[in-house]
Design an enzyme around this catalytic site. Sequence first.
Site, short mmCIF file in Angstrom:
data_model
loop_
_atom_site.label_atom_id
_atom_site.label_comp_id
_atom_site.label_asym_id
_atom_site.label_seq_id
_atom_site.Cartn_x
_atom_site.Cartn_y
_atom_site.Cartn_z
N LYS A 211 0.35 -1.01 -0.48
CA LYS A 211 -0.06 -0.23 0.13
C LYS A 211 1.13 1.69 -0.20
O LYS A 211 0.36 2.22 -0.86
CB LYS A 211 -1.20 -0.19 1.12
CG LYS A 211 -2.06 1.14 1.16
CD LYS A 211 -2.98 0.79 2.53
CE LYS A 211 -3.63 1.83 3.10
NZ LYS A 211 -4.59 1.60 4.22
N GLU A 217 10.72 -4.99 4.61
CA GLU A 217 10.83 -6.52 4.34
C GLU A 217 10.24 -6.20 2.88
O GLU A 217 11.18 -6.87 1.74
CB GLU A 217 9.78 -7.28 4.78
CG GLU A 217 9.97 -6.94 6.00
CD GLU A 217 9.34 -5.93 7.39
OE1 GLU A 217 8.92 -5.03 6.47
OE2 GLU A 217 9.50 -6.52 8.98
N GLY A 272 -4.90 -2.37 5.53
CA GLY A 272 -4.23 -4.15 5.23
C GLY A 272 -4.93 -4.77 5.81
O GLY A 272 -5.13 -6.21 4.53
N ARG A 273 -5.13 -5.20 6.53
CA ARG A 273 -5.71 -6.56 6.73
C ARG A 273 -7.55 -6.80 6.26
O ARG A 273 -7.96 -7.58 6.63
CB ARG A 273 -5.92 -7.11 8.18
CG ARG A 273 -6.84 -5.86 8.94
CD ARG A 273 -5.98 -5.95 10.53
NE ARG A 273 -6.42 -5.11 12.08
CZ ARG A 273 -5.69 -3.57 11.82
NH1 ARG A 273 -4.63 -3.46 10.96
NH2 ARG A 273 -6.48 -2.68 12.64
N GLU A 358 -4.65 -7.26 15.18
CA GLU A 358 -4.49 -6.37 14.60
C GLU A 358 -5.48 -5.35 14.94
O GLU A 358 -5.06 -4.13 15.36
CB GLU A 358 -4.03 -6.42 13.10
CG GLU A 358 -2.65 -5.12 13.35
CD GLU A 358 -1.62 -5.17 11.94
OE1 GLU A 358 -0.31 -4.82 12.43
OE2 GLU A 358 -2.47 -6.02 10.80
N HIS A 389 -3.78 -33.86 17.53
CA HIS A 389 -2.77 -35.15 17.61
C HIS A 389 -1.65 -34.49 18.46
O HIS A 389 -0.48 -34.97 18.64
CB HIS A 389 -2.38 -36.47 16.50
CG HIS A 389 -3.24 -37.31 16.20
ND1 HIS A 389 -3.29 -38.43 16.54
CD2 HIS A 389 -4.16 -37.07 15.25
CE1 HIS A 389 -4.43 -39.19 15.93
NE2 HIS A 389 -4.99 -37.68 15.24
N LYS A 514 9.42 -1.33 14.04
CA LYS A 514 9.95 -0.87 13.14
C LYS A 514 10.82 0.19 12.81
O LYS A 514 12.22 -0.01 12.10
CB LYS A 514 9.25 -0.10 11.69
CG LYS A 514 7.86 -1.20 10.92
CD LYS A 514 6.65 -0.77 10.34
CE LYS A 514 5.50 -1.78 9.96
NZ LYS A 514 4.60 -0.77 9.11
#
Length: 551
Positions: A211, A217, A272-273, A358, A389, A514
């Site tokens: 965005k 990253e 974003g999410r 978030e 399991h 960040k």
Amino acid sequence: MNEYNPDGLESTPAWLLLKENYADVGGKHLRELFAGDPDRATRFTAEGAGLYLDYSKQRITDETFRLLIQLAEQRGLRERAEEMFSGVHINVTEDRAVLHTALRDPRSVKLDVDGQDVTGDVNDVLDKMAQFADRIRSGEWKGHTGKRIANVINIGIGGSDLGPVMAYEAMKFYSDRDIKFEFISNVDGTDFAEAVLGLDPEETLFIVSSKTFVTQETMTNANSARTWILDALKDKSAVAKHFVAVSTNAELVEKFGIDTANMFGFWDWVGGRYSMDSAIGLSTMIAVGPDGFHEMLDGFHEMDEHFRTTPLEQNLPALMGLLGVWNRDFLGCATVAVLPYEQYLKRFPAYLQQLTMESNGKHVTLSGKHVTYETGPIYWGEPGTNGQHSFYQLIHQGTSIIPCDFLFFVEPLNKVPALDAPDHHDLLIANVLAQSSALAFGKTAEEVAAEGVPADVVPHKVMEGNRPSNTVMAQKLTPHTLGAMIALYEHSVFTQGVVWGIDSFDQWGVELGKIMAKKIVPVLVEGSDDATLDASTLMLAARYRDGKNKK
Ligand code: G6Q
């Protein structure tokens, strides 16, 4: 309507009554609740947008239910939802509208917000994405040397990665198997190295999804991708054929060398999410085609409409959100396990972790006051039956109560023959039903002893039960049901945020780390001193530098 008071939760009449209700219901066992009211299995259910919710195994009575609905009304859930749908700036700390629901509105809807023709702009981008996706899928779009694209790699992180990965995995059954999809997110170079291993740069397209187009990253990985392409193709103009961008930042996209004609935009009112059904879903659209993507959007929209118009008593997201508040604030449950009995949903829990945590991992209300109650729980999970399991032991017999969301589909997508053995899918569903039942009803000492278990082992085999769960069931995993399921959680998160009076749409908590990472880079690389860093961090950095020099 009364003006929304983010700080008013604990003086809301329904909240006070819920406290009294908990004093009564909290000590009751689900065995007792079912014995006295077997009809709850049909009554505590709701249906919408192709999803069926059974919440009868939640630790509630009719009175709890009634009060939770009142709580939603008294907190103004309906009104707040309308504000969201209509573009009011409910993301207060960033002064933004929250309009992910507009990403899936039908073309006929007219929505103008802050001077923007929202539906028109959304559909322009969707059309541009569809043209591009068709060109990749048909082979019309060629790489720099004239080869068709066989590999599509999305580079992004957080909201620009988790949605695309989850959606690709969830809809793999419907995807174009001639194209290989990879997703690079981590700044750890291994993520990049493994994704491109064995791939032919001439056949590879990178989608740089960011965005802001400044995320450390993503930009580091995008630069490595450009180097990888240029090393192989030795011509700067190759970038235009092997890179497209999804971003809101045209200036930086151009600076990177991507032709802005191949940039797919979105807007600051898409968090974003909440962005996987925006242009961030470009890889998804290439995988399943424009029709599949639109089918998914229709599923989202059907759930949006369900949330917007269905009475709260039958409203899936509102109910799931309210039950979550009950479990978090009254039963004191700190975590929720999401357990899809569907292999294709293997990344769904990871996706939901960002969406829920978030959004609702907040410690102050909209007015900045510290909350005096618990907010967002920890979400986690794995697809069934694998979890059974490993960690289910703790859910069954551990000392924490972990509410579970079980998800399953009636029809399997892959019918795998198993001669002389029960059908895979019947076994899968038998397992999910067994788990929610065992968690709710458990096994008493008397029942265990009656099986001839030695007295000293009996306590170890007792299952206390009374572990609450939701079960969400749908006919089949399709793009439509996937969209509906994601919107179910989006609006359930919204419901909780409204009750708690928090901003579910900002994420200030991720900023500090960040900024600090940027400060630490010169300490590691140049050995520079930074008096603002703490002693432990400086020691670790020094040891890292020593280790690097030893190589
Ligand atoms: C999500 C967050 C965050 C964001 C990433 C990537 O709601 O805002 O996860 O999506 O930090 O940001 P960019 O898309 O700007 O690279």
